[in-house]
Enzyme design. Sequence first.
Site, PDB file in Angstrom:
ATOM      1  N   HIS A  42      -3.727   5.938   3.650  1.00  0.00           N
ATOM      2  CA  HIS A  42      -4.427   4.740   3.186  1.00  0.00           C
ATOM      3  C   HIS A  42      -3.840   3.455   3.756  1.00  0.00           C
ATOM      4  O   HIS A  42      -4.547   2.599   4.288  1.00  0.00           O
ATOM      5  CB  HIS A  42      -4.373   4.743   1.658  1.00  0.00           C
ATOM      6  CG  HIS A  42      -5.291   3.766   0.989  1.00  0.00           C
ATOM      7  ND1 HIS A  42      -4.902   2.492   0.656  1.00  0.00           N
ATOM      8  CD2 HIS A  42      -6.564   3.892   0.565  1.00  0.00           C
ATOM      9  CE1 HIS A  42      -5.905   1.868   0.061  1.00  0.00           C
ATOM     10  NE2 HIS A  42      -6.927   2.701  -0.013  1.00  0.00           N
ATOM     11  N   ASP A  54       0.841  -1.193   0.000  1.00  0.00           N
ATOM     12  CA  ASP A  54       0.000   0.000   0.000  1.00  0.00           C
ATOM     13  C   ASP A  54       0.876   1.243   0.000  1.00  0.00           C
ATOM     14  O   ASP A  54       1.985   1.217  -0.539  1.00  0.00           O
ATOM     15  CB  ASP A  54      -0.930  -0.037   1.223  1.00  0.00           C
ATOM     16  CG  ASP A  54      -2.286   0.569   0.926  1.00  0.00           C
ATOM     17  OD1 ASP A  54      -2.359   1.799   0.828  1.00  0.00           O
ATOM     18  OD2 ASP A  54      -3.276  -0.181   0.794  1.00  0.00           O
ATOM     19  N   SER A  93     -11.079  -0.795  -0.858  1.00  0.00           N
ATOM     20  CA  SER A  93      -9.800  -0.753  -0.143  1.00  0.00           C
ATOM     21  C   SER A  93      -9.971  -1.142   1.316  1.00  0.00           C
ATOM     22  O   SER A  93      -9.024  -1.606   1.953  1.00  0.00           O
ATOM     23  CB  SER A  93      -9.201   0.656  -0.214  1.00  0.00           C
ATOM     24  OG  SER A  93      -8.715   0.938  -1.488  1.00  0.00           O
TER      25      SER A  93
END
EC number: 3.4.14.10
Length: 1249
Positions: A264, A44, A449
């Site tokens: 994220h 990520d 996600s």
Amino acid sequence: MATAATEEPFPFHGLLPKKETGAAAFLCRYPEYDGRGVLIAVLDTGVDPGAPGMQVTTDGKPKIIDIIDTTGSGDVNTATVVEPKDGEIVGLSGRVLKIPVTWTNPSGRYHIGIKNGYDFYPKALKERIQKERKEKIWDPVHRAALAEACRKQEEFDVANNCPSQANKLIKEELHSQVELLNSFEKKYSDPGPVYDCLVWFDGETWRACIDSSEDGDLSKSTVLRNYKEAQEYGSFGAAEMLNYSVNIYDDGNLLSIVTSGGAHGTHVASIAAGHFPEEPERNGVAPGAQILSIKIGDTRLSTMETGTGLIRAMIEVINHKCDLVNYSYGEATHWPNSGRICEVINEAVWKHNIIYVSSAGNNGPCLSTVGCPGGTTSSVIGVGAYVSPDMMVAEYSLREKLPANQYTWSSRGPSADGALGVSVSAPGGAIASVPNWTLRGTQLMNGTSMSSPNACGGIALVLSGLKANDVNYTVHSVRRALENTAVKADNIEVFAQGHGIIQVDKAYDYLVQNTSFANKLGFTVTVGTNRGIYLRDPVQVAAPSDHGVGIEPVFPENTENSEKISLQLHLALTSNSSWVQCPSHLELMNQCRHVNIRVDPRGLREGLHYTEVCGYDIASPNAGPLFRVPITAVIAAKVNESTHYDLALTDVHFKPGQIRRHFIEVPEGATWAEVTVCSCSSEVSAKFVLHAVQLVKQRAYRSHEFYKFCSLPEKGTLTEAFPVLGGKAIEFCIARWWASLSDVNIDYTVSFHGIVCTAPQLNIHSSEGINRFDVQSSLKYEDLAPCITLKSWVQTLRPLSAKTKPLGSRDVLPNNRQLYEMILTYNFHQPKSGEVTPSCPLLCELLYESEFDSQLWIIFDQNKRQMGSGDAYPHQYSLKLEKGDYTIRLQIRHEQISDLERLKDLPFIVSHRLSNTLSLDIHENHSLALLGKKKSSNLTLPPKYNQPFFVTSLPDDKIPKGAGPGCYLTGSLTLSKTELGKKADVIPVHYYLISPPTKTKNGSKDKEKDSEKEKDLKEEFTEALRDLKIQWMTKLDSSDIYNELKETYPNYLPLYVARLHQLDAEKERMKRLNEIVEAANAVISHIDQTALAVYIAMKTDPRPDAAIIKNDMDKQKSTLVDALCRKGCALADHLLQAQDQDGAVSSDSEGREEEGESTLDSLTETFWETTKWTDLFDNKVLTFAYKHALVNKMYGRGLKFATKLVEEKPTKENWKNCIQLMKLLGWTHCASFTENWLPIMYPPDYCVF
């Protein structure tokens, strides 16, 4: 009421959902199977080791075992090796670095490098720090300096109403200071922190230190080892709160600074495995699992994934023997289940038994919008996003609970080759930890996600239990357990939820109960080159079709040959749909067996139909299917002339989250569609998604996609338009937003229009003069107003060099398969400031599906400063460049050198955006075009009527500067008169350029040549010999030639000019300043300044040889100004040299003072004389004006000239002069910011890839 609300318990379980997937129930049954013994690789943006919940597992182990940046965005070249002197070294920033005595370094050698903080700061952090630095460091000091400068200017103006010549300069000085400070405020640009980096070997391991304080005192900075050795990390400061770790490669020659590129990755890791010992309700799904953080989002590309990052990541995943991968990234792909990246993923999954979980994508609600790799790659478990009523209350604070649903934006299957696309679903939202630099502890995020790590954490629980009980598993058995035990929601279509919402407890029970060898096998299902049967276009469903389906067992790696031989599966094949026929049984052994499936969709109603052919092992039918053959059929509605090519629906009822799909056979000849939506409700405004997709073979769905999120007010109307392809089915989807409350009724219409051009792309060659294209109105009467606009010009480049070499230790695949890189170098000139978009046409728009590992280009200015970078998707990486010369370095990587060598001459293009768009004239017949008369305006075409148009070439004076043969202009042709038609129906245009016309020569030069012909040969020889001697005079360190020529040609001005230039360019210039002054005086004395002044004052010159006279006078003026400036510079240097020697004891100090006063008077006289002839900001005068200001200690004026010098010639030396003047003016804040820019603008070498 308030009391009831406060007494109701807070719905903690909805913040990070575990109940919906059975994870909470599983942990109640088996509290110790909480992920212990399981390692999850999170690919990520990187995980912050200091974020809440990222410290330890439930059994006390480090939560994050290693943190790696595989993109290269944090790499620092530390190949420069130095040794300290007196405990100090000079860093590449120019700062003196003090080595603490506590450091151990037996060799005494340090590798040094430099890194700009903004190169690896996350975008949001960079913006925050820029704002804070301006408010705290710049603004207070700058405001005070500006106020003081304004005050001084005002006081001087009041005291000096009629200033003298000297006071005029003082006034100008004060004015310059105010003007400069205002200019600096407007041009303010924060370079950010610049960090010196050190790497050394302490006798046992490599260590690194980053001068985070930026003051050279390294005792304040953290010394780190590779993170995996001791889980050490540092922080860049209390303001930034950006945690970082390091990895050292290539024997200390490369330092990788690892930070998170965004929030994220930390959020994803927290969902999967966050652990809060004191607040267990905040735990992730598998709090006992460990994390391997791999940053694959390149900070240089706004955290875009790259092939380099992904392939290196899979190497690390294999080397660390990870159990699971979570990948919450993905892109649309032109062809599924293919490409180098997918090959490496497949290898990791099938050969190393690593379970790869990925997000399906956030591009719904239309079908076939799954991303790669999550929804398109066979080895990957793609996860859709589900929202439960508890999540709606806890996370989104909705006023009322709605029924469970799939998020509107969750991507839907099937993939383009017929595979289901979405494997399973999981909760797609959570409030979880984010990095410390966000200054938040937690944050709400939603997307597939978030559903992917939720599912991944659930799988970690299952693996934890299996490992604890020594139950063997394979990636195939785990996937089958998940899919066969998932719970299907009745109100959610199969393409959205896949096989259903994962159930952790049931999947675990399934794997414990079904341990047969057959359950550990995988099965490859192929239908030709596809993975399922997908009938979508009208021609495909017009008649029954037979499909050969191949079914082949896939054995786990290292399966014994005896087991392969003994495989004998007795399978029952079933289908629950009458429109599909298949064999009833299949005997399967270790080979690919084929069966025939017949699909007859003729009796199906309009719309979407899905079924499966399932293969069961008759020995254990209750275990569910061993494999499935997905079959999708789309029956499209037809619109025709009788309905005016419209599809109209009235008073359609929509519940919250409801989706209505319409599959329409687009009429042949249609080129765009218009959709109009009208609200029938007078009390409810509504949020809708309008989405349309057409699929074209080997084109990603985004190539023919329309998406619009809109808010429809009460009784409101909106109209949108989008392009379509005639003869193919289109899906038009209108969806009520998932979180909308209350029902609503609407009317909507889809109307098709068609204006067909003979060419899908208009290619115009300027050499042809007139180019023709034809247009037809295909469906109905259409109003035309053809228009061609050109918006960019494209420059084609060839590489100057192509170098191939093996990459480093990070780039070796299993079995020592070395990866290689080719770096191609291109140069180009930017003729003026503007926006450019670089791209590599052969490789662009290809990422996962590319046959090469990766592509990455970086653009540099002539000082090797990095200006920007980009990869597979060039439209995302436009940048603004100033006028100048630039270098592009393109890196391409692959396992085979031979494949790279094929690209050694690879073309590259740079698209320059035009400052003003250009238009081409369009005419309705050839004769009008030929004569350049009446242009085409508006006309109406009846159905099926054809109209030719003729395009004339662009005038030569409109061709952009720098564009020539090999270049072309790009733009578009619009045909419709309506604004909606212009927006939707756009035809690309390329306009190819030829050589410009030959310009006529200057008449004065011709006359000069004629006069030269009249000279006799002897005279010509004598003059040529003279000029040759003058030419060599400047190259020889001697006065002999000059003295000789001066005797022969005492009045020849070029001789004296050459002598002046010779003296002014010598290495010993400072010792010959008096001679330079004398030489300048000689030049000045040979110019008739009165005659020159009289000529300049003339408005017009009627003489027949006026052009020759003008040319001669211009040369004289230029020579005069040049001589004055060189004289002035020599006088100024003499005085500045004397100022530097002030205070030195000398017996002739009085004589020197008199000499200095005389020189100053001469300098002043020369200065004012120069101002008579030219502007002080003329390029030739700037250096003199700058030095004159320095002599008079007018640093404001000096800085004004110095900044102009920097604009003309941005050298490091010129910038240092500016910094010196800023310090002399007391503007230390300006000097400090400018000093920090120097190592960024003038790096020692190109940055590493």
